[in-house]
Design an enzyme around this catalytic site. Structure first.
Site, PDB file in Angstrom:
ATOM      1  N   LYS A   1      38.826 -26.176  -7.172  1.00 21.76           N
ATOM      2  CA  LYS A   1      37.858 -25.904  -8.287  1.00 21.76           C
ATOM      3  C   LYS A   1      36.483 -25.559  -7.705  1.00 21.76           C
ATOM      4  O   LYS A   1      35.721 -25.000  -8.453  1.00 21.76           O
ATOM      5  CB  LYS A   1      37.877 -27.280  -9.385  1.00 21.76           C
ATOM      6  CG  LYS A   1      39.021 -27.331 -10.358  1.00 21.76           C
ATOM      7  CD  LYS A   1      38.911 -28.462 -11.273  1.00 21.76           C
ATOM      8  CE  LYS A   1      40.190 -28.677 -11.913  1.00 21.76           C
ATOM      9  NZ  LYS A   1      40.016 -29.925 -13.139  1.00 21.76           N
TER      10      LYS A   1
ATOM     11  N   LEU B   1      51.494 -29.557 -16.244  1.00 20.62           N
ATOM     12  CA  LEU B   1      52.083 -29.313 -17.716  1.00 20.62           C
ATOM     13  C   LEU B   1      51.708 -28.154 -18.165  1.00 20.62           C
ATOM     14  O   LEU B   1      51.807 -27.873 -19.366  1.00 20.62           O
ATOM     15  CB  LEU B   1      51.879 -30.771 -18.405  1.00 20.62           C
ATOM     16  CG  LEU B   1      52.313 -31.887 -17.975  1.00 20.62           C
ATOM     17  CD1 LEU B   1      51.638 -33.009 -18.652  1.00 20.62           C
ATOM     18  CD2 LEU B   1      53.853 -32.047 -17.825  1.00 20.62           C
TER      19      LEU B   1
ATOM     20  N   ASN C   1      37.257 -24.415 -13.553  1.00 25.05           N
ATOM     21  CA  ASN C   1      38.963 -24.502 -13.711  1.00 25.05           C
ATOM     22  C   ASN C   1      39.557 -23.442 -14.417  1.00 25.05           C
ATOM     23  O   ASN C   1      40.615 -23.278 -14.911  1.00 25.05           O
ATOM     24  CB  ASN C   1      38.888 -25.801 -14.526  1.00 25.05           C
ATOM     25  CG  ASN C   1      38.468 -25.615 -15.988  1.00 25.05           C
ATOM     26  OD1 ASN C   1      37.668 -24.971 -16.186  1.00 25.05           O
ATOM     27  ND2 ASN C   1      39.368 -26.316 -16.892  1.00 25.05           N
TER      28      ASN C   1
ATOM     29  N   ASP D   1      36.622 -28.207 -18.613  1.00 26.15           N
ATOM     30  CA  ASP D   1      36.832 -29.489 -18.487  1.00 26.15           C
ATOM     31  C   ASP D   1      36.211 -30.514 -19.449  1.00 26.15           C
ATOM     32  O   ASP D   1      36.478 -31.212 -20.000  1.00 26.15           O
ATOM     33  CB  ASP D   1      36.856 -30.219 -16.942  1.00 26.15           C
ATOM     34  CG  ASP D   1      38.302 -29.667 -16.358  1.00 26.15           C
ATOM     35  OD1 ASP D   1      39.318 -29.280 -16.606  1.00 26.15           O
ATOM     36  OD2 ASP D   1      38.200 -29.440 -14.905  1.00 26.15           O
TER      37      ASP D   1
END
Ligand code: ATR
Length: 278
Positions: free
Chosen positions: A69, A21, A90, A111
């Site tokens: 990651k 997304l 990230n 994150d």
């Protein structure tokens, strides 16, 4: 979007990545602020070659997702100390060195900021007690964020040795999944994939325990209302859905890349519209 010779390029690197997304979220933010940027998904097989390609092509920034990651850390010139502690990156930003024309690649972790920001919408984590379910990469960032904010954290995981190892590594407690009822906690966070579609009728925590918690957060965002969150809401808990962590880690990425205040509501709207269209 008016793509031309001055368009700044950004990407999300992962495998798989087609479901992401993030392109909708970041492109909506670029459009809203009139920034000439384009953010594309790139499915990678070889992370080293992919990062070399981004450098060569003059990309400005990138998001890194599963499964890269950790491995991406070997491909960078600088790693933010926080990302180094978490052991995962990230977010990348590329800066072109003037004289030599060398491209320097910096790695960050947003994150944990995403997790803390999502949580801070409903509770101040400082001094709070938290139970985190899961001991994978996502758990690491969430627990690091909680500890940084001054919460007291206990980790529980299906594979208990992993919970114990993560607790030792980050400096908190662990408990077996069978004994979570013995841990008093104001905050419950699910960082596992339990409850994710197509197994959306599953929950990582028995419903009878949910009244113990004030706030329940789930990092699963497909579906947005997981069984855990539906049950928690029915038990009177405040809930935080998985879209918030995704949003706020992206907000922080956008800030790193552009240096301007990200348009949060536009970014959240783009996430929701894209999810609804899937
Ligand atoms: P991520 O980087 O997204 O956190 P991960 O490192 O693979 O992904 O971690 C996934 C987490 O979900 C782990 O804590 C995993 O438990 P194990 O360590 O026992 O594998 C947890 N998990 C995944 N599927 C699960 C399931 N069906 N039941 C309980 N826990 C599960």
């Amino acid at each position: 979007m008016n793509i031309n010779g001055k368009t700044q390029l950004f990407a999300i690197i992962g495998n798989p990545v087609s479901h992401s997304l993030s392109p909708a979220m970041h492109n909506a933010a670029f459009a809203e602020l009139g920034i000439n940027g384009a953010y594309v998904p790139i499915k990678a097989d070889n992370i080293k070659k992919t990062i070399a390609g981004l450098r060569t092509l003059g990309f400005v920034g990138a998001s890194i997702t599963v499964p890269f990651k950790e491995t991406v850390m070997d491909c960078l010139d600088n790693i933010d100390p926080t990302a180094a502690t978490i052991g995962a990156v990230n977010t990348l930003s590329f800066s072109q060195q003037d004289q030599e024309g060398l491209c320097i690649c910096h790695g960050y972790n947003t994150d944990w900021i995403g997790s803390n920001s999502a949580l801070s919408q409903v509770i101040n984590p400082e001094g709070a007690t938290a139970l985190v379910i899961g001991a994978g990469g996502a758990a690491k960032a969430v627990v690091f964020g909680l500890l940084t904010a001054g919460a007291k954290v206990t980790i529980a995981n299906r594979t208990q040795e992993k919970a114990e190892a993560l607790a030792v590594e980050l400096g908190c407690e662990s408990v077996s999944l069978d004994n979570i009822a013995t841990i008093p906690a104001e905050i419950l966070i699910n960082t596992t994939t339990v409850g994710m579609a197509p197994d959306s009728d599953r929950s990582p925590v028995p419903i009878e325990l949910l009244p113990h918690y004030q706030v329940v957060m789930d990092i699963v965002y497909s579906p947005l209302q997981t069984t855990l969150l539906k049950q928690a809401m029915a038990c009177g808990c405040k809930i935080i859905d998985g879209l918030d962590m995704l949003l706020y880690q992206g907000v922080e990425q956008f800030r790193i890349w552009t240096g301007v205040e990200p348009p949060r509501s536009i970014m959240r709207k783009a996430l929701i519209e894209t999810m609804e269209a899937i």
